[in-house]
Write an enzyme that holds these catalytic residues in place. Structure first.
Site, PDB file in Angstrom:
ATOM      1  N   ASP A 477       0.813  -1.322   0.019  1.00 54.76           N
ATOM      2  CA  ASP A 477      -0.174  -0.065   0.003  1.00 54.76           C
ATOM      3  C   ASP A 477       0.824   1.315  -0.094  1.00 54.76           C
ATOM      4  O   ASP A 477       2.253   1.087   0.394  1.00 54.76           O
ATOM      5  CB  ASP A 477      -0.940   0.007   1.170  1.00 54.76           C
ATOM      6  CG  ASP A 477      -2.070   0.792   1.036  1.00 54.76           C
ATOM      7  OD1 ASP A 477      -2.391   1.589   0.035  1.00 54.76           O
ATOM      8  OD2 ASP A 477      -3.238   0.556   1.677  1.00 54.76           O
ATOM      9  N   ASP A 547     -11.068   1.997  -3.245  1.00 59.26           N
ATOM     10  CA  ASP A 547     -11.300   1.718  -1.992  1.00 59.26           C
ATOM     11  C   ASP A 547     -12.908   1.783  -2.066  1.00 59.26           C
ATOM     12  O   ASP A 547     -13.639   1.351  -0.878  1.00 59.26           O
ATOM     13  CB  ASP A 547     -10.728   2.704  -1.176  1.00 59.26           C
ATOM     14  CG  ASP A 547      -9.394   2.348  -0.320  1.00 59.26           C
ATOM     15  OD1 ASP A 547      -9.179   1.197  -0.637  1.00 59.26           O
ATOM     16  OD2 ASP A 547      -9.022   3.284   0.194  1.00 59.26           O
TER      17      ASP A 547
END
Ligand code: GLA
Length: 726
Positions: A477, A547
Site C-alpha cells: 500500500d 477503496d
C-alpha cells in the site's frame, strides 16, 4: 517489421503502420494508422507549407524555405523554429536553453531495446519484435537523443523511449524530456482521459479537442486517483466498435504529463512523459538519461479494439513472474470486516468460514504491527503487535495454513510515522526540506527512496517478513500524496532529481522482492487505485482497483479502468451491505457478479451472512474458479457501457473462442421497460452455442438479434455462459 527506404522508416505491426521521414535533417512524423501496403515517396506525403509568416524558416531546401513550426515533428525541442510544445528542453553551462537536434544515423535490431532500471513491455523468444534506434544530435552543445522504438507485430503495439546522452565535457541540466511526441495532420479529435478522485477513480471523460492544449498530469509523486497516465484521441464518430482510436499509455508510477495541443494549422501534437515540474536532471559529461516507456496503440474498430490490444499486451508482455499465467487465489481480506479492531481469534474465525465457502487465501490488512490501532503511528516498525497477535505473524500464519489456506499480509513499506521507532532512529530518512515543517498526509511521512540506505532498509524489511515462507501474498500500500519533496542528501543539484529517483528506488525494491520471492503474489495498492499504472503492473500482476467496493460504483470504476488495463489486473472484492463508502444495499448476487470478472476477493465478515448469502458466495467462488480463465485471458467486448445507460453489459470470449460469457448488470429497474437488445460480438456465425440452461443458439442469431436487456428490477445481474457445441 522495420524498413528504411527513400528516407522513410516504416514501422509495421500486423495491422498498423508508423512512418517517420527524414527531411531537411529533421525527423518528421508522416503517418500513424491502419497498415499500409506500400509507402509513397516522401515528397508526396510530406505535409509541408512553405514560408508561413511568423514561422521562422529553419529549413532551406533548393532555395525553398520552410519551418519546423509547420511540420509534423517526431521529437521537437525547445528554442529554435518549432514554437509549439517541445518534448525536450535543457539548460547548458552558458545559461542558454536552446537545443536543436538533427538526424545522425539509425540502427535496427531484432528484439526489444533496454531501458535500465525502468519497467517496460518485453519480448519473449519467438515474438516478432524488432527495435529501431534513431540517433539525433545537437553538435553545438554535444548532446544526443537516441529515439528508441519497438514494434510488437502480433500485439499491434509500438513502444517508444528516449535516451539522452551528454557527449560533451560540460554539465547540462535536462528540464524536460518527454517519452512521446507525435504530430497528427488532423485536429478533429475527441480526447478521452481517465479522471476521478479517491473512491471514484478513472471515470472516462470525452471532450472535443479544442484550440490550445488539453493535458492531464500528476504532481503527487504517484500517478494518482485524479488523473491517469493514459489518453486516447478518437474520431468524432468513434464508439466502442467503430472508428479510429489512438491510445497512449505511460509505463510509469510517478509525476507525469499527458496531453494534446491543437495548433493554428490543424495539427495535433500528442505528448506524454515525466512531468517537467520540479524536474531538473543534471548530466555530467558522458552521462545519460532514459525516459520511461510509452505504449502506442491504434485501432480502426473503435475504443473496444484499442482496449483489447492494450489488454493482451499487458497481460502477456507487461505483467511478469509466475502469477502472470496462473489463476490467482480467491482471497478474504479483513479490512472492511474489522478495520483495526481484531485479534488472532477474530481473524481465524473469518478464515474458517471463508475456507468452508471455497476461499483460498486469508489476508491480514493494516493494524498488525507496532502499536497501530488507528490511522496514526507505527508505520516503519514492522514488528507484530503481540497484544492482538500473541503468536505473532508466524503463529497466525501457521494456524491459517493448518486450515489449508495460504496467508497474506498488508504493508506500507514506503512510509514512516512521526511516532515510530524508525523515525526516532533516522529522522532524516523521510522526504523533507530543511527548515520547513513537513506536511503530513494520513498522519504519515514518505521515506526518501533516493537514499541507498533507505532502499536497503526496505529490502531488509521484506527479507525479514518473507524469508520464513509464512507469507504467500503481500498487499503493498501507499497512502498519501507527496509534499515538500526534498532529500537530505546530495545537495542542491540532487533536488530536481528526487521525484524521479524516488520512483527508480521504488522499482529497484519491487524488482528485488519479486525476483527474490517469485512464489509470493504481490498486489499493488495506493489508497485504492492511486497507482493503477503500467509501472506497477510490470512487477505486480494485480492492483487494488479502488477503496470503493459498492457494486454499482464499481461498474463505473472497472469500466473506466478497462479502457486501458485488463480485468486480470483489477482486484475486485465483495463487501458488506449497506456498503461502507456509499451506504447502498445491493444483493449478494450483484456484488459477486461485479467482482467475478476481476481478481475475486471478499472483504467482509462472512460469519455475519445468512445461509442464503453464504450459499450465494459458495456458488460465486465455484463459478469463478471455473470461469476466471475466460475473464483473465479472453477478449472483452463492452456491449453496453454504464455511462449514459441504465445497464452495463460485458462479453468475454475465451482465447479458443469456445466459451462466451455475458455479464449484465442493471442499475435501476424500469417499469414497463423499453425493449432493448444487445448484439453479441465476434462469435462464429455458423457455430452453435449452448447456454447454462441447455438452450442452443447459432452465432448468427446471437450476433444479429442479440439478447434482451432485463430491466425488471434494481441491481439485477446475470452471468450467462455460452459454450460452443458441434
Ligand atoms: C488503504 C487501502 C485499504 C486499506 C487501508 C488500510 O486505504 O486502500 O484497502 O488497506 O489503506 O489502512
Amino acid at each position: 517489421m522495420i524498413a528504411f527506404k527513400n528516407s522513410i522508416f516504416h514501422l509495421s505491426t500486423d495491422n498498423t503502420s508508423y512512418l517517420i521521414g527524414i527531411f531537411g535533417g529533421q525527423l518528421i512524423n508522416l503517418y500513424y494508422g491502419k497498415r499500409l501496403n506500400s509507402v509513397p515517396e516522401i515528397s508526396d506525403i510530406l505535409p509541408i507549407d512553405y514560408s508561413r509568416i511568423f514561422s521562422p524558416n529553419d529549413i532551406n531546401i533548393d532555395g525553398k524555405k520552410c519551418s519546423t513550426d509547420n511540420l509534423t515533428m517526431e521529437y521537437p525541442t525547445f528554442g529554435s523554429a518549432d514554437l509549439r510544445t517541445p518534448a525536450f528542453s535543457a539548460t547548458y553551462t552558458d545559461g542558454t536553453a536552446v537545443t536543436r537536434f538533427e538526424y545522425e544515423d539509425y540502427e535496427i535490431h531484432k528484439g526489444k531495446y533496454d531501458i535500465p532500471g525502468l519497467p517496460s513491455v518485453y519480448a519473449e523468444d519467438g515474438d516478432r519484435v524488432s527495435s529501431l534506434c534513431i540517433t539525433m544530435s545537437d553538435k553545438v552543445k554535444g548532446v544526443e537523443a537516441k529515439l528508441n522504438y519497438a514494434v510488437f507485430e502480433e500485439y499491434d503495439a509500438i513502444t517508444r523511449s528516449v535516451e539522452i546522452i551528454n557527449s560533451s565535457n560540460s554539465v547540462m541540466d535536462i528540464d524536460k524530456a518527454l517519452s512521446l511526441s507525435i504530430d497528427f495532420r488532423c485536429a478533429d479529435f475527441d480526447m478521452i482521459t481517465l479522471n476521478g478522485a479517491w473512491a471514484r477513480e478513472r471515470l472516462p471523460e470525452r471532450s472535443p479537442l479544442s484550440y490550445g492544449t488539453k493535458q492531464v498530469e500528476s504532481m503527487r509523486g504517484i500517478t494518482s486517483h485524479h488523473e491517469n497516465p493514459f489518453f486516447a484521441l478518437v474520431d468524432k464518430n468513434t464508439d466502442e466498435f467503430v472508428g479510429e482510436a489512438y491510445g497512449f499509455n505511460l509505463i510509469y508510477s510517478g509525476n507525469f504529463v499527458a496531453g494534446a495541443q491543437r495548433d493554428a494549422y490543424n495539427v495535433t501534437r500528442a505528448f506524454m512523459g515525466i512531468n517537467p515540474q520540479n524536474f531538473k536532471w543534471r548530466l555530467e559529461g558522458g552521462e545519460h538519461f532514459n525516459t520511461p516507456e510509452v505504449v502506442l496503440v491504434y485501432s480502426d474498430c473503435g475504443i473496444g479494439k484499442m482496449s483489447r490490444t492494450f489488454h493482451k499486451l499487458y497481460r502477456e508482455r507487461l505483467c511478469s513472474g509466475k502469477f502472470r499465467d496462473i489463476r490467482r487465489p480467491v482471497l478474504i481480506n479483513n479490512w472492511e470486516a474489522t478495520y483495526f479492531d481484531f485479534n488472532e481469534e477474530k481473524i481465524l474465525e473469518i478464515a474458517r468460514t471463508a475456507k468452508s465457502l471455497g476461499v483460498e487465501l486469508m489476508v491480514l490488512d493494516d493494524g498488525w504491527f507496532g502499536t497501530r490501532n488507528g490511522e496514526s503511528g507505527s508505520l516503519g516498525d514492522w514488528v507484530p503487535n503481540t497484544q492482538k497477535l500473541p503468536n505473532g505473524i508466524t503463529g497466525l500464519a501457521k494456524k491459517v495454513r493448518a486450515l489449508d489456506m495460504s496467508f497474506g499480509l498488508w504493508v506500507e513499506p514506503e512510509m514512516v510515522s512521526p511516532d515510530s521507532d524508525l523515525n526516532r532512529a533516522h529522522p532524516d530518512w523521510c522526504l523533507h526540506i530543511e527548515g520547513r515543517e513537513p506536511t503530513l498526509g494520513r498522519n504519515q511521512l514518505v521515506l526518501d527512496l533516493t537514499r541507498n540506505e533507505v532502499v536497503d532498509y526496505i529490502k531488509s524489511v521484506f527479507d525479514r517478513l518473507l524469508s520464513g515462507g509464512d507469507i504467500s501474498y503481500v498487499k503493498w500500500d501507499m497512502n498519501r500524496s507527496m509534499t515538500e519533496v526534498g532529500s537530505a542528501v546530495g545537495g542542491p543539484q540532487a533536488q530536481g532529481k528526487v521525484y524521479h529517483r524516488y520512483i527508480l528506488g521504488l522499482y529497484e525494491i519491487m524488482n528485488y522482492v519479486t525476483e527474490k520471492y517469485p512464489d509470493v503474489l504481490f498486489e499493488g495498492c495506493s489508497g485504492g487505485g492511486a497507482r493503477f499504472d503500467g509501472g506497477i503492473l510490470h512487477y505486480f500482476p494485480q492492483i487494488w482497483t479502488s477503496d470503493d467496493t459498492d457494486a454499482l460504483e464499481r461498474l463505473y470504476i472497472q469500466y473506466g479502468t478497462s479502457i486501458c488495463y485488463p480485468y486480470s489486473a483489477m482486484g475486485a472484492h465483495v463487501s458488506a451491505v449497506p456498503n461502507h463508502q456509499v451506504y447502498r444495499t445491493t444483493p449478494m448476487k450483484m456484488r459477486g457478479d461485479v467482482s467475478i470478472c476481476g481478481q475475486l476477493g471478499y472483504e467482509l465478515d462472512l460469519n455475519k451472512l445468512d445461509d442464503q448469502d453464504k450459499e450465494c458466495v459458495r456458488k460465486q467462488i465455484e463459478d469463478y474458479k471455473a470461469l476466471s480463465d475466460v475473464f483473465h485471458t479472453g477478449d472483452l467486448y463492452r456491449l453496453m457501457v454504464p455511462v449514459g445507460n441504465n445497464a452495463a453489459i460485458n462479453e468475454f470470449i475465451s482465447e479458443d473462442k469456445n466459451t462466451v460469457i455475458v455479464c449484465s448488470y442493471i442499475m435501476k429497474g424500469i417499469p414497463n421497460a423499453p425493449r432493448d437488445y444487445v448484439k453479441l460480438r465476434a462469435l462464429d456465425k455458423k457455430a452453435k452455442y449452448k447456454d447454462q440452461n441447455g438452450k442452443v443458439y447459432t452465432g448468427e442469431q446471437l450476433m444479429s438479434f442479440g439478447i434482451k436487456v432485463d430491466y425488471t428490477a434494481d441491481y439485477r445481474s446475470n452471468i450467462t455462459v455460452y459454450n460452443k457445441v458441434n
